[in-house]
Design an enzyme around this catalytic site. Structure first.
Site, PDB file in Angstrom:
ATOM      1  N   HIS A  36       0.823  -1.208   0.000  1.00  0.00           N
ATOM      2  CA  HIS A  36       0.000   0.000   0.000  1.00  0.00           C
ATOM      3  C   HIS A  36       0.862   1.265   0.000  1.00  0.00           C
ATOM      4  O   HIS A  36       0.660   2.162   0.827  1.00  0.00           O
ATOM      5  CB  HIS A  36      -0.929   0.014   1.229  1.00  0.00           C
ATOM      6  N   PRO A  37       1.835   1.403  -0.894  1.00  0.00           N
ATOM      7  CA  PRO A  37       2.660   2.616  -0.892  1.00  0.00           C
ATOM      8  C   PRO A  37       1.854   3.839  -1.331  1.00  0.00           C
ATOM      9  O   PRO A  37       0.999   3.759  -2.210  1.00  0.00           O
ATOM     10  CB  PRO A  37       3.768   2.286  -1.903  1.00  0.00           C
TER      11      PRO A  37
END
Length: 553
Positions: free
Chosen positions: A469-470
């Site tokens: 989930h960058p």
């Protein structure tokens, strides 16, 4: 090779932008995408989700720099290199995020992006299958492009997880994407009729049927800027470079890794860093590439004493049977991502809204499909949602084909460690409830002997993995904020005719999986770009546990 709008990246947000910007037929749109087709069962079969994210054909193959607080490990950072972007290789989990997440965005300078502001855009994008689910339907959309459904939840372990959460004293939620996120309940996913429903299926493919929307395959090398205005995108197609000219605006939607990379290659970013690489500074924005955030998670695995887990299919004949059912009928285990139960809980009294998320899986296996336990088992993926650790994306060179340096700086705050220990201990407590008594065997990992803070920290250091989930590397904020990269209309500060609209602009990571919020950004950004009147703010208030100040549950 000219259009009113040029969108770089056919990912979650980019597909939504292509659909909305070309919707009324007034403007021409070109979408630039480096990846290829999403055809074939490895992407379209939900149960095959572990394959595409580990294939060079579909994934950029990024890795973090050695992470000093995780023993120097380099963690995988998959990003979709295919139409649909990461929505074509992800776990298909659909989470809006908590309304308070977006209230924080607004408080930090992203005016007009509060929970009340973004809720109408979630409703616009959703086609929610609410049959028999309960929950307040007024919170959900029913005629949007994104199909949001729930799995069959027939496996007894899936049901046991929700029941165990209730037995441990946590609330039950009929719809965590509605008024009440907190609690245990059914997971939602972007699957429709047994098939992955990616942003490509929902938005891009319908948009490309219009005469005013075109996709061009190639590698974006930089944004062309003349006299302070974006006038095109330099594109490498095969062995040659061309410039696609733009009449109105360029929109970067290339991911929280590639969008800041492109900004820096175009002369927009920290001036000293650009100068190190011999790049002329067009706009000195120190926030470009900074503020990198992610979710980490651990797999708490238990042996199962009854043969009811998915391990029955974890062999060649079993996988062949699953594949056949899906190929010929879009049914069977392959028609689900198998993440069918979840929980969102608060770690302690004084935490206003959930800060720990669970993904339950009726199989003991890594998320990437590797290292399956020998025998029946089950697991919960668990991790804190709001780490204070921040990293950065920086250039390694001026070569557009070279991956940037990705440094998350995971676990760099003392609170990260205490939060993870709490998450492990709470998961063990849930697995110890009566609902799991018929199924729970020994703890596979961390293992019953891993109890002390020191032992848990060693396990975290060795086994924590990215939840993929960058975000946050071109954060949205007030023009007066020196670290803001885009203003609340997604316009790059200091350059005309250029916007960023993807998970890069998140001021702070949202609570849960990021595909839903990324698509929402594309939806809302399209109205800003077209100068439309924004959808009316919602007057619905989210449910907050009335005892949050004094009780954990």
């Amino acid at each position: 090779m000219q259009a009113d709008y040029v969108i770089v990246g056919a990912g979650s947000a980019g597909c939504a932008l292509a659909y909305r910007l070309s919707e009324d037929g007034k403007y021409s749109v070109i979408v630039i995408e480096y990846g290829g087709s999403d055809a074939g069962p490895l992407i379209q079969m939900p149960g095959a989700l572990s394959y595409p994210m580990n294939m060079k054909r579909y994934d950029w193959g990024y890795q973090s720099e050695p992470e000093p607080h995780l023993g120097g490990r380099r963690l995988a950072c998959p990003r979709g290199k295919v139409i649909g972007g990461s929505s074509s290789i992800n776990g298909m989990v659909y989470v809006r995020g908590h309304a308070r997440d977006f209230d924080h965005w607004e408080e930090s300078g992203a005016t007009g992006w509060s929970g009340a502001d973004v809720m109408p855009y979630y409703k616009r994008m959703e086609c929610w299958d609410d049959a028999g689910h309960g929950g307040d339907a007024s919170w959900r959309g029913t005629d949007g492009p994104i199909h949001v459904t729930r799995g069959p939840r027939t496996n007894p372990l899936v049901k046991a997880f929700v029941e165990a959460g209730k037995q441990a004293g946590y609330p039950f939620t009929e719809d965590y994407n509605g008024a009440q996120q907190e609690g245990f309940g059914a997971f939602e996913h972007t699957i429709y009729r047994g098939q992955r429903w990616s942003a490509a299926n929902a938005y891009l493919k319908p948009a490309l049927k219009r005469p005013n929307c075109t996709m061009v395959k190639g590698l974006a090398e930089k944004v062309v800027i003349e006299d302070g205005r974006a006038v095109g995108v330099k594109l490498r197609i095969g062995g040659r470079s061309e410039v696609i000219r733009v009449n109105r605006e360029v929109i970067l939607a290339a991911s929280s890794i590639n969008s800041p990379k492109l900004l820096m290659l175009s002369g927009i970013g920290p001036g000293a860093h650009l100068a190190e690489h011999g790049i002329d500074v067009i706009a000195d924005r120190p926030g470009v590439g900074q503020n990198l955030q992610d979710h980490l998670e651990l797999y708490i695995q238990m042996a199962c004493t009854q043969p009811v887990s998915l391990f029955s299919y974890w062999n060649l004949p079993g996988k062949a049977w699953v594949g056949a059912q899906w190929l010929f009928g879009r049914t069977g285990p392959g028609a689900s991502n198998q993440f069918e139960s979840t929980g969102f809980i608060r770690s302690d009294a004084g935490v206003e809204y959930p800060d720990i998320q669970f993904h339950f899986l009726p199989l003991a296996v890594r998320y990437d499909g590797k290292v399956a336990a020998e025998g029946h088992g089950f697991q919960a993926h668990v991790g804190p949602m709001r780490s204070k650790s921040r990293g950065a994306v920086t250039l390694k060179s001026t070569d557009p084909t070279e991956a940037p340096a990705i440094f998350f700086n995971y676990m760099s705050h003392a609170e990260d460690w205490s939060e993870f220990r709490t998450a492990i201990r709470l998961t063990r407590e849930i697995f110890g409830q009566e609902a799991f008594a018929p199924y729970a065997g020994h703890e596979i990992q961390p293992g019953a002997d891993v109890q002390s803070d020191e032992a848990l920290d060693a396990f975290i250091r060795e086994h924590a993995e990215s939840a993929y989930h960058p975000c946050g590397t071109a954060k949205m904020g007030a023009v007066s904020d020196p670290m803001a990269v885009v203003d609340p209309e997604c316009r790059v500060i200091g350059v005309n005719g250029l916007r960023v609209a993807d998970s890069s602009i998140f001021p702070r990571i949202t609570n849960g999986n990021l595909n839903g919020p990324s698509i929402m950004v594309g939806e809302k950004a399209s109205d800003h770009i077209l100068g439309r009147t924004l959808l009316p703010r919602s007057n619905a208030a989210p449910w907050i546990n009335p005892n949050w100040k004094t009780a954990q549950r």
